[in-house]
Enzyme design. Structure first.
Site, PDB file in Angstrom:
ATOM      1  N   HIS A 231       0.812  -1.217   0.000  1.00  0.00           N
ATOM      2  CA  HIS A 231       0.000   0.000   0.000  1.00  0.00           C
ATOM      3  C   HIS A 231       0.848   1.270   0.000  1.00  0.00           C
ATOM      4  CE1 HIS A 231      -3.511   2.497   1.607  1.00  0.00           C
ATOM      5  NE2 HIS A 231      -4.020   1.856   0.564  1.00  0.00           N
TER       6      HIS A 231
ATOM      7  N   LYS B 165       2.911   4.473  -1.145  1.00  0.00           N
ATOM      8  CA  LYS B 165       2.878   5.395  -2.276  1.00  0.00           C
ATOM      9  C   LYS B 165       4.067   6.344  -2.155  1.00  0.00           C
ATOM     10  CE  LYS B 165      -1.437   3.880  -2.295  1.00  0.00           C
ATOM     11  NZ  LYS B 165      -2.063   3.066  -1.253  1.00  0.00           N
TER      12      LYS B 165
ATOM     13  N   ASP C  32      15.407  11.072  -9.399  1.00  0.00           N
ATOM     14  CA  ASP C  32      16.749  11.472  -8.999  1.00  0.00           C
ATOM     15  C   ASP C  32      16.770  11.667  -7.482  1.00  0.00           C
ATOM     16  OD1 ASP C  32      17.517  11.277 -11.633  1.00  0.00           O
ATOM     17  OD2 ASP C  32      17.179  13.401 -12.060  1.00  0.00           O
TER      18      ASP C  32
END
Length: 503
Positions: A215, A217, A222
């Site tokens: 889950h 995110k 870079d």
């Protein structure tokens, strides 16, 4: 009607080399664990990004000097006892206030990335926006191949069950891209070790996601990081050509989980020691002008209970426990289903709480087919039970519930804003994937960051974010649950206690 938008929390930082190094090491350890046990893997989780050199913080890094606001350091310095602390200028952090702003920032960063792109998410959708992102990635990889030795490396992580749902899914979206750039892409699926054996055979597609998912995110370009809660248009990629050889869920679950835990914890501990050494070194360097430009702390928090890692839970529990009478805590969850421990801490705290949750019509399952269509009712039932407890304890003035309303939108924001000492702006926020519910704590892989800041501009951005969310809400009262659209079917009331730990 246009597809509904989803509200979520997003933060962007352009100053994260050391922090990105930590994420690199964590996911690299996952890969090594899998590769050493490929014949008996019960978990598949490849690295978020290719190995990167660690980059030291600027010489002005000085954690012990975090005392610009009286008492701020003494309130929150304990986090550094649990997790690494990264100090950065608050001006390098920007709050993204809308899904479109997030989407455009992602595309812009993909186009300018030179060395690495990392996308960790639940799944990649199959709509035109997701296809546009895939095309953008393809163009970036094509440009990188103009060099004889292309430097751009791309790594993706998403959940196996969610990313494989249906005939047209994340895997089919990425097939051609992965075939064209096999040397520059490293892509993988996470399969929870709790879904195996007979259970894996019996639980049907879609419902198998309730057992546990990846889950997190987090998106790295870079040395820039974007971290968010659940976004409807997830950006992740799966290396379909490798998947078949990685799906044999056999072997000893306990051994594999212990191995993964040891390797991930080793990364956290290494970063912890490294940052502590920087603190000791830099605290002896006097300021030339009497100021400390790095006015913001970032504490990375991970929760991987299936692997025995619960750093986020430890920090969150202490934050809720120590919220004093001079504090106001704003807490949001798209799926309001607090764990028993979190609920008891909120009800027993001295701080004021303002809790924002989704109204039924902005719940992500509103209008879903079949049994899933009753999930918004289950959340109404859970909210009413919590509200009744608040009333029974006579805490209606201290703990307030709010419902988010917005036509054609879904609400999936999650986070916490911490106000102290009667200040107009928060000095601390939690931002990331956890929903503060049972599955976030016990079933899924989650990651968020705690930001503690003295930077007035950043504090103002956080205040604006919090106020903007709550402006689209109404306060919950007894009359709220008497409305026709708040009626909960009897079977939902009976089933909810049995299944609430799965959503």
């Amino acid at each position: 009607m246009a597809a509904p938008m989803t509200w979520t929390r997003l933060v962007f930082s352009g100053y994260t080399p050391a922090f990105c190094w930590g994420l690199t090491r964590i996911t690299y350890r996952f890969l090594r664990t899998h590769e050493r046990r490929r014949g008996s893997a019960v978990l598949l989780l490849a690295p978020l990004l290719a190995e990167a050199d660690s980059a030291p913080l600027a010489s002005s890094y000085r954690p012990q000097g975090f005392t610009g606001a009286e008492g701020l350091h003494s309130r929150f310095h304990w986090m550094a006892d649990h997790v690494p602390a990264f100090r950065v200028p608050g001006g390098c952090i920007r709050i993204l206030h809308s899904p479109d702003e997030f989407y455009q920032a992602m595309k812009a960063r993909i186009k300018t990335a030179k060395s690495r792109v990392v996308m960790a998410s639940l799944y990649l959708g199959t709509g035109p926006l997701e296809q546009d992102l895939v095309d953008c990635m393809e163009e970036a990889l094509e440009r990188s191949q103009e060099d004889h030795a292309p430097d751009l490396k791309v790594s993706f992580l998403l959940d196996y069950t969610r990313g494989s749902r249906g005939k047209h899914n994340s895997r089919t979206m990425l097939m051609s891209l992965l075939q064209r750039f096999p040397e520059q892409m490293r892509v993988s699926l996470y399969h929870t070790p709790d879904l195996r054996g007979l259970l894996r055979l019996l639980v049907p597609e879609r419902f198998n996601e309730t057992i546990g998912v990846q889950h997190i995110k987090a998106y790295i370009f870079d040395n820039s990081l974007i971290i968010s809660g659940c976004v409807r248009m997830h950006m992740s990629h799966v290396e379909c050509s490798q998947m078949c050889s990685f799906c044999g869920l056999t072997g000893n679950r306990a051994d594999f989980s212990a191995s993964a835990q040891r390797r991930i914890q080793e990364v956290v501990n290494t970063a912890h020691v490294r940052q502590s050494m920087l603190e000791a070194e830099c605290s002896e360097i006097p300021d030339s002008d009497g100021t400390v430009p790095n006015d913001t702390w970032i504490f990375p928090l991970v929760q991987m209970k299936p692997l025995g890692i619960h750093l986020d839970e430890q920090v969150t529990k202490r934050l809720l426990t120590e919220a004093g009478g001079d504090s106001v805590v704003y807490l949001t969850s798209g799926y309001f289903n607090l764990t028993h421990t979190y609920m008891q801490l909120v009800l027993g705290a001295a701080a004021d709480y303002r809790i924002l949750m989704a109204s039924p019509e902005v719940n992500g399952f509103f209008g879903a087919k079949g049994v899933a269509g009753a999930i918004p009712e289950a959340y109404v039932h859970l909210a009413r039970q919590f509200y009744n407890k608040v009333c029974q304890l006579g805490q209606q003035s201290r703990v307030l519930l709010h419902e988010y309303h917005r036509p054609d939108w879904t609400f999936h924001a999650k986070g916490l804003w911490y106000y102290v000492g009667g200040r107009d702006s928060p000095c601390l926020t939690l931002i990331g994937s956890p929903n503060f519910g049972y599955r976030s704590v016990h079933r899924d892989l989650e990651a968020q960051i705690a930001i503690v800041t003295e930077n007035e501009e950043l504090q103002m951005q956080l205040q604006q974010e919090q106020e903007m969310l709550y402006q689209s809400s109404t306060q919950v009262s007894n009359s709220t649950f008497n409305q026709p659209d708040r009626r909960v079917k009897l079977w939902v009331k009976l089933v909810t206690p049995l299944i609430k730990n799965f959503f």
